[in-house]
Design a protein around this motif. Structure first.
Motif, PDB file in Angstrom:
ATOM      1  N   UNK A 181       0.847  -1.192   0.000  1.00 25.45           N
ATOM      2  CA  UNK A 181       0.000   0.000   0.000  1.00 25.45           C
ATOM      3  C   UNK A 181       0.884   1.244   0.000  1.00 25.45           C
ATOM      4  N   UNK A 182       0.300   2.370  -0.371  1.00 28.99           N
ATOM      5  CA  UNK A 182       1.041   3.633  -0.457  1.00 28.99           C
ATOM      6  C   UNK A 182       0.701   4.510   0.730  1.00 28.99           C
ATOM      7  N   UNK A 183       1.713   4.912   1.462  1.00 31.86           N
ATOM      8  CA  UNK A 183       1.507   5.763   2.633  1.00 31.86           C
ATOM      9  C   UNK A 183       1.268   7.210   2.203  1.00 31.86           C
ATOM     10  N   UNK A 184       0.635   8.011   3.069  1.00 29.86           N
ATOM     11  CA  UNK A 184       0.414   9.431   2.741  1.00 29.86           C
ATOM     12  C   UNK A 184       1.738  10.150   2.475  1.00 29.86           C
ATOM     13  N   UNK A 185       1.710  11.053   1.519  1.00 24.03           N
ATOM     14  CA  UNK A 185       2.897  11.825   1.169  1.00 24.03           C
ATOM     15  C   UNK A 185       2.663  13.308   1.458  1.00 24.03           C
ATOM     16  N   UNK A 186       3.741  14.008   1.634  1.00 25.53           N
ATOM     17  CA  UNK A 186       3.670  15.445   1.859  1.00 25.53           C
ATOM     18  C   UNK A 186       3.584  16.176   0.515  1.00 25.53           C
ATOM     19  N   UNK A 187       2.790  17.223   0.499  1.00 24.10           N
ATOM     20  CA  UNK A 187       2.601  17.992  -0.725  1.00 24.10           C
ATOM     21  C   UNK A 187       3.015  19.444  -0.504  1.00 24.10           C
ATOM     22  N   UNK A 188       3.373  20.069  -1.586  1.00 19.96           N
ATOM     23  CA  UNK A 188       3.755  21.480  -1.507  1.00 19.96           C
ATOM     24  C   UNK A 188       2.558  22.305  -1.045  1.00 19.96           C
ATOM     25  N   UNK A 189       2.797  23.162  -0.076  1.00 14.66           N
ATOM     26  CA  UNK A 189       1.743  24.017   0.440  1.00 14.66           C
ATOM     27  C   UNK A 189       1.017  23.462   1.643  1.00 14.66           C
ATOM     28  N   UNK A 190       1.341  22.214   2.047  1.00 17.84           N
ATOM     29  CA  UNK A 190       0.699  21.646   3.237  1.00 17.84           C
ATOM     30  C   UNK A 190       1.073  22.438   4.479  1.00 17.84           C
ATOM     31  N   UNK A 191       0.082  22.736   5.302  1.00 16.18           N
ATOM     32  CA  UNK A 191       0.339  23.485   6.532  1.00 16.18           C
ATOM     33  C   UNK A 191       0.773  22.582   7.678  1.00 16.18           C
TER      34      UNK A 191
ATOM     35  N   UNK B 161     -13.715  -9.595   0.765  1.00 17.61           N
ATOM     36  CA  UNK B 161     -14.273  -9.125  -0.510  1.00 17.61           C
ATOM     37  C   UNK B 161     -13.692  -7.766  -0.888  1.00 17.61           C
ATOM     38  N   UNK B 162     -13.592  -6.869   0.070  1.00 13.54           N
ATOM     39  CA  UNK B 162     -13.026  -5.543  -0.217  1.00 13.54           C
ATOM     40  C   UNK B 162     -11.602  -5.679  -0.744  1.00 13.54           C
ATOM     41  N   UNK B 163     -10.809  -6.504  -0.083  1.00 14.89           N
ATOM     42  CA  UNK B 163      -9.423  -6.676  -0.517  1.00 14.89           C
ATOM     43  C   UNK B 163      -9.345  -7.337  -1.892  1.00 14.89           C
ATOM     44  N   UNK B 164     -10.256  -8.252  -2.170  1.00 15.53           N
ATOM     45  CA  UNK B 164     -10.252  -8.912  -3.472  1.00 15.53           C
ATOM     46  C   UNK B 164     -10.520  -7.900  -4.584  1.00 15.53           C
ATOM     47  N   UNK B 165     -11.446  -6.974  -4.344  1.00 13.44           N
ATOM     48  CA  UNK B 165     -11.762  -5.957  -5.357  1.00 13.44           C
ATOM     49  C   UNK B 165     -10.602  -4.975  -5.504  1.00 13.44           C
ATOM     50  N   UNK B 166      -9.988  -4.590  -4.398  1.00  6.52           N
ATOM     51  CA  UNK B 166      -8.830  -3.696  -4.467  1.00  6.52           C
ATOM     52  C   UNK B 166      -7.706  -4.341  -5.270  1.00  6.52           C
ATOM     53  N   UNK B 167      -7.509  -5.651  -5.053  1.00  2.00           N
ATOM     54  CA  UNK B 167      -6.460  -6.367  -5.794  1.00  2.00           C
ATOM     55  C   UNK B 167      -6.779  -6.433  -7.280  1.00  2.00           C
ATOM     56  N   UNK B 168      -8.025  -6.711  -7.578  1.00  2.00           N
ATOM     57  CA  UNK B 168      -8.435  -6.831  -8.983  1.00  2.00           C
ATOM     58  C   UNK B 168      -8.174  -5.541  -9.746  1.00  2.00           C
ATOM     59  N   UNK B 169      -8.383  -4.406  -9.095  1.00  2.00           N
ATOM     60  CA  UNK B 169      -8.242  -3.114  -9.763  1.00  2.00           C
ATOM     61  C   UNK B 169      -6.911  -2.423  -9.443  1.00  2.00           C
TER      62      UNK B 169
ATOM     63  N   UNK C 190     -12.339   3.804  -5.797  1.00  6.98           N
ATOM     64  CA  UNK C 190     -11.230   4.308  -4.975  1.00  6.98           C
ATOM     65  C   UNK C 190      -9.966   4.535  -5.801  1.00  6.98           C
ATOM     66  N   UNK C 191      -9.872   3.872  -6.929  1.00 11.01           N
ATOM     67  CA  UNK C 191      -8.688   4.018  -7.779  1.00 11.01           C
ATOM     68  C   UNK C 191      -8.517   5.460  -8.255  1.00 11.01           C
TER      69      UNK C 191
ATOM     70  N   UNK D  30      -5.538  -1.320  -6.677  1.00  6.91           N
ATOM     71  CA  UNK D  30      -5.692  -0.137  -5.822  1.00  6.91           C
ATOM     72  C   UNK D  30      -4.869  -0.343  -4.558  1.00  6.91           C
ATOM     73  N   UNK D  31      -3.925   0.549  -4.295  1.00 11.00           N
ATOM     74  CA  UNK D  31      -2.984   0.344  -3.189  1.00 11.00           C
ATOM     75  C   UNK D  31      -3.265   1.250  -1.993  1.00 11.00           C
ATOM     76  N   UNK D  32      -4.510   1.628  -1.795  1.00 15.40           N
ATOM     77  CA  UNK D  32      -4.875   2.455  -0.654  1.00 15.40           C
ATOM     78  C   UNK D  32      -4.675   1.677   0.645  1.00 15.40           C
ATOM     79  N   UNK D  33      -4.112   2.301   1.694  1.00 14.74           N
ATOM     80  CA  UNK D  33      -4.001   1.616   2.995  1.00 14.74           C
ATOM     81  C   UNK D  33      -5.391   1.336   3.570  1.00 14.74           C
ATOM     82  N   UNK D  34      -5.532   0.179   4.206  1.00 10.99           N
ATOM     83  CA  UNK D  34      -6.819  -0.218   4.788  1.00 10.99           C
ATOM     84  C   UNK D  34      -6.654  -0.433   6.289  1.00 10.99           C
ATOM     85  N   UNK D  35      -7.489   0.234   7.068  1.00 11.50           N
ATOM     86  CA  UNK D  35      -7.489   0.120   8.528  1.00 11.50           C
ATOM     87  C   UNK D  35      -8.741  -0.633   8.960  1.00 11.50           C
TER      88      UNK D  35
END
Length: 764
Positions: free
Chosen positions: A406-416, A570-578, A546-547, A580-585
């Motif tokens: 999964x991809x962790x949150x990244x910092x962006x320009x302009x973030x406070x 089921x959620x993970x199966x759909x994420x895998x199929x598409x 979510x992609x 999608x590397x969003x972190x899941x809690x």
């Protein structure tokens, strides 16, 4: 050729030499033939000795029919590919098995799951052992295992069995055997069940000698001494209708198995199959299997592989479940719940033992609770919830462990603010909090695991990564608002439900949006990031969306009308199929109950997902009627992650549950070592009462503290013994010095100077 150690001759040297003739035959002597059976199959057979070399009653390796080897691919050719580990991945069904009889108790899918424990007394103390067995029986256990080291203990076993019968207790007894085939023969006359360890039953003390096997033929050529040692016990058990457990242990695989298969679940399974082949050759089928390990991830993989191999081979032997050397307290219960709970949810398991470094009577409640949870999976109500989950393709590979990327949150320009602290790469803990908790900042910071300096909070190794605000303090609540701002400055994320955030804005918060409303949701300007929450009822299209959504995490919180396990898969199966590397809690709300049961509930509910590598963290919250403290929920969450081998935030202890072999007071020593070394995250320490599993479990630990002789302790680094014969009273100091020598020690930090008000403590 494999190197083998010399073995002493038997009373009839010539006959025994012929019996182990296959040990010296070349690989070309191994041929395959077809058996007349319902399922035609080839088996490996050693070349037969010349007629007249042995009596017709003599049993030789040449006469044994072995399961075809797996490495060469021959098993696939004969039996087809490996089958699945459970009956149905979408609906929990108990794995069908035969019935195994153990005195008045029966193991198998047509009978209740058997609950068992192990005595901790000196077996030679007949009266003490009888009394402990009675306490265990009165508590509710169905079977008690007793260690049997030698002939003196075997003699005591007959007295223990008779003593229990004289007092009206027919609870079956199981002899725990290591190293001693002749002793096993003796105790089989008294006890209803014999547990043998394939790793040391015939191999003696494990020496970790590295052997060289170039192919399957080299490996199987060494089976002669196993037959010689094991056959008499098999015949004895068959004659007396005794039950047997072929109990492989990850920590005590033989050097032969380690050299060919490595320290792997496959090696554990093949070791057990080899002994089962010998039982089956003698037409003895009254046995069960076990695949124990102190690592729940390894344990689950080994048991699933065993179940799958049994399905492929057409076998139906019952399975005993247990996480060995689980430890004490909440950690021991958590690891047991993760491993045992996962398999029971697969429909695997006919008998259970929760191994704790405590008196055996205290194992009953967690054992009974896990068995009860298994029963709940099979109720009509649970079946309805499982059936309510939309169909999906469950393509998990149970033969290997790999955590979903999964991809962790990244910092962006302009973030406070810095959003990189929202989640942790090894597994995240999110705590659910309310405005009332924020009214006592000093206590609150401590409860979520922060360090403080002059009233300012700082993230520590076990601080909650983010907080879910269930209500939002108004602007006028300066104390709560200040606490939130200071935590954000310390990289603790603030996750706020969308409707609350719109009503009462918090700058740089993470807006939590129901996934089903993602297409129409309006995100307020104060939100620095967006997260989504799913209840499992979403369509495939909604989850796949979510992609294209800009999101830092998905919180999986299945509805009460759905099976948590299957809805999440089921959620993970759909994420895998598409892709999608969003972190899941994983979010779980705890019902009202005892704190001692919380680890069992969480481990059995969320553990089955995390041990499959499905998930990036956990969010534990209270249901309306529950009152678990914030700090307790946080530490339980971190305990779950550590038990699933994700994120280490404290010392990992691998401690055996004690038995008659233990050479020191295991509970006292474990408490002493824990109190002095429990502040070393990332360090694993094994505490073993004797040598039986000691060296092998050292492989899963950095340092080992093992009873070597009465009053003496051996210290290990990995599998290697570094110091021998240290007096008990000096051993703990010696362990600490060893940790220092290897550069893994740090002094404990002083307690926080800020006092925490007792009133605040009571309200958390």
């Amino acid at each position: 050729r494999p190197r083998t150690r010399a073995r002493p001759p038997t009373s009839d040297t010539m006959r025994a030499a012929v019996c182990v003739l296959a040990l010296v035959l070349p690989a070309s002597a191994f041929v395959a033939r077809t058996l007349p059976s319902s399922s035609t199959r080839r088996v490996h057979r050693a070349a037969a000795a010349k007629p007249g070399d042995v009596d017709c009653d003599e049993v030789c390796v040449a006469d044994l029919e072995w399961t075809p080897p797996v490495k060469s691919g021959e098993r696939d050719e004969v039996f087809g590919p490996l089958k699945d580990y459970c009956v149905d991945r979408r609906v929990v069904q108990r794995r069908p098995t035969r019935t195994v009889e153990c005195g008045p108790v029966k193991f198998g899918s047509e009978h209740p799951v058997v609950r068992q424990t192990m005595a901790t007394t000196d077996t030679k103390d007949v009266e003490g052992t009888i009394e402990q067995c009675i306490r265990c029986a009165d508590e509710g256990f169905d079977l008690v295992r007793i260690t049997v080291q030698g002939m003196k203990e075997a003699d005591a076993c007959a007295k223990i069995r008779q003593g229990l019968l004289d007092r009206g207790y027919d609870i079956p007894l199981c002899a725990d055997m290591h190293f001693q085939p002749k002793v096993a023969m003796k105790v089989a006359e008294a006890f209803e069940k014999i547990r043998i360890n394939p790793g040391n039953f015939a191999d003696g003390r494990k020496d970790f000698e590295e052997k060289i096997y170039e192919n399957d033929e080299d490996y199987v050529a060494e089976r002669g001494y196993l037959v010689e040692a094991f056959y008499p016990l098999v015949d004895k058990c068959k004659e007396l209708n005794r039950a047997m457990r072929i109990g492989t242990n990850h920590g005590s695989l033989s050097s032969r198995v380690l050299s060919f298969y490595g320290d792997t679940p496959r090696g554990m399974v093949e070791s057990a199959i080899e002994f089962a082949d010998m039982c089956r050759q003698r037409d003895y089928h009254n046995f069960v299997f076990s695949m124990k390990a102190s690592n729940p991830v390894v344990m689950v993989q080994a048991y699933r592989l065993l179940a799958a191999e049994q399905a492929r081979l057409g076998w139906d032997y019952p399975i005993h479940l247990g996480v060995t050397e689980a430890g004490e307290g909440e950690d021991g219960r958590m690891k047991s719940a993760i491993g045992i709970g996962t398999l029971l949810a697969d429909g695997i398991g006919d008998t259970v033992r929760v191994s704790l470094t405590e008196d055996p009577e205290y194992e009953y409640k967690p054992c009974a609770r896990l068995v009860s949870l298994a029963g709940e999976h099979l109720t009509p109500e649970s079946a309805k919830k499982q059936g309510a989950v939309a169909k999906f393709d469950d393509s998990r590979d149970f033969t290997k462990y790999g955590r979903r990327e999964s991809s962790l949150p990244e910092q962006r320009e302009g973030d406070a603010t810095d959003f990189r602290g929202l989640l942790h790469r090894d597994g995240s803990v999110i705590s659910s909090v309310n405005t009332e908790m924020l009214q006592s900042p000093d206590y609150f910071y401590k409860a979520i695991g922060c360090k403080t300096a002059v009233g300012m909070p700082f993230k520590d190794i076990a601080t909650s990564d983010s907080l879910l605000l269930t209500d939002v303090p108004p602007e006028s609540d300066k104390k709560a608002r200040t606490a939130i701002r200071r935590l954000q400055e310390s990289n603790v994320g603030m996750v706020v439900p969308l409707d609350l955030l719109k009503e009462t804005p918090i700058d740089n918060a993470v807006a939590l949006v129901p996934l089903a409303e993602a297409a129409t949701a309006e995100i307020p300007e104060c939100a620095g990031r967006v997260a989504y929450i799913a209840d499992g009822s979403e369509t495939d299209t909604q989850i796949a969306a979510l992609k294209d959504l800009d999101s830092v995490m998905l919180i999986s919180h299945p509805a009460e009308t759905l099976s948590r396990l299957h809805a999440s898969r089921r959620i993970f199966a759909i994420l895998k199929e598409h892709e999608i590397d969003i972190p899941v809690i994983h979010m779980m709300e705890a019902a009202k109950g005892e704190t001692t049961e919380m680890a069992l509930e969480v481990g059995a509910a969320v553990g089955p997902l995390l041990v499959d590598g499905l998930g990036d963290g956990v969010l534990l919250a209270n249901k309306p009627d529950a009152t678990f403290g914030l700090e307790f929920l946080r530490t339980t969450s971190f305990g779950l992650l550590q038990g699933c081998r994700m994120r280490n935030t404290k010392t990992e202890f691998v401690s055996c549950p004690s038995c008659g072999r233990t050479l020191f007071d295991l509970q006292e020593v474990t408490a002493q070592i824990s109190s002095r070394t429990g502040h070393l995250p990332g360090v694993a320490i094994a505490i073993m009462g004797c040598i039986v599993n000691g060296p092998g479990e050292m492989a899963d630990a950095d340092f080992g503290y093992v009873g070597g002789a009465p009053g003496k302790v051996d210290l290990y680094v990995g599998k290697e013994v570094i110091r021998r014969g240290i007096p008990n009273e000096e051993a703990c100091d010696g362990l600490i010095e060893l940790i220092k020598e290897y550069g893994m020690w740090k002094d404990p930090e002083p307690e926080e100077e800020e006092a925490v008000e007792e009133e605040a403590l009571q309200t958390a």
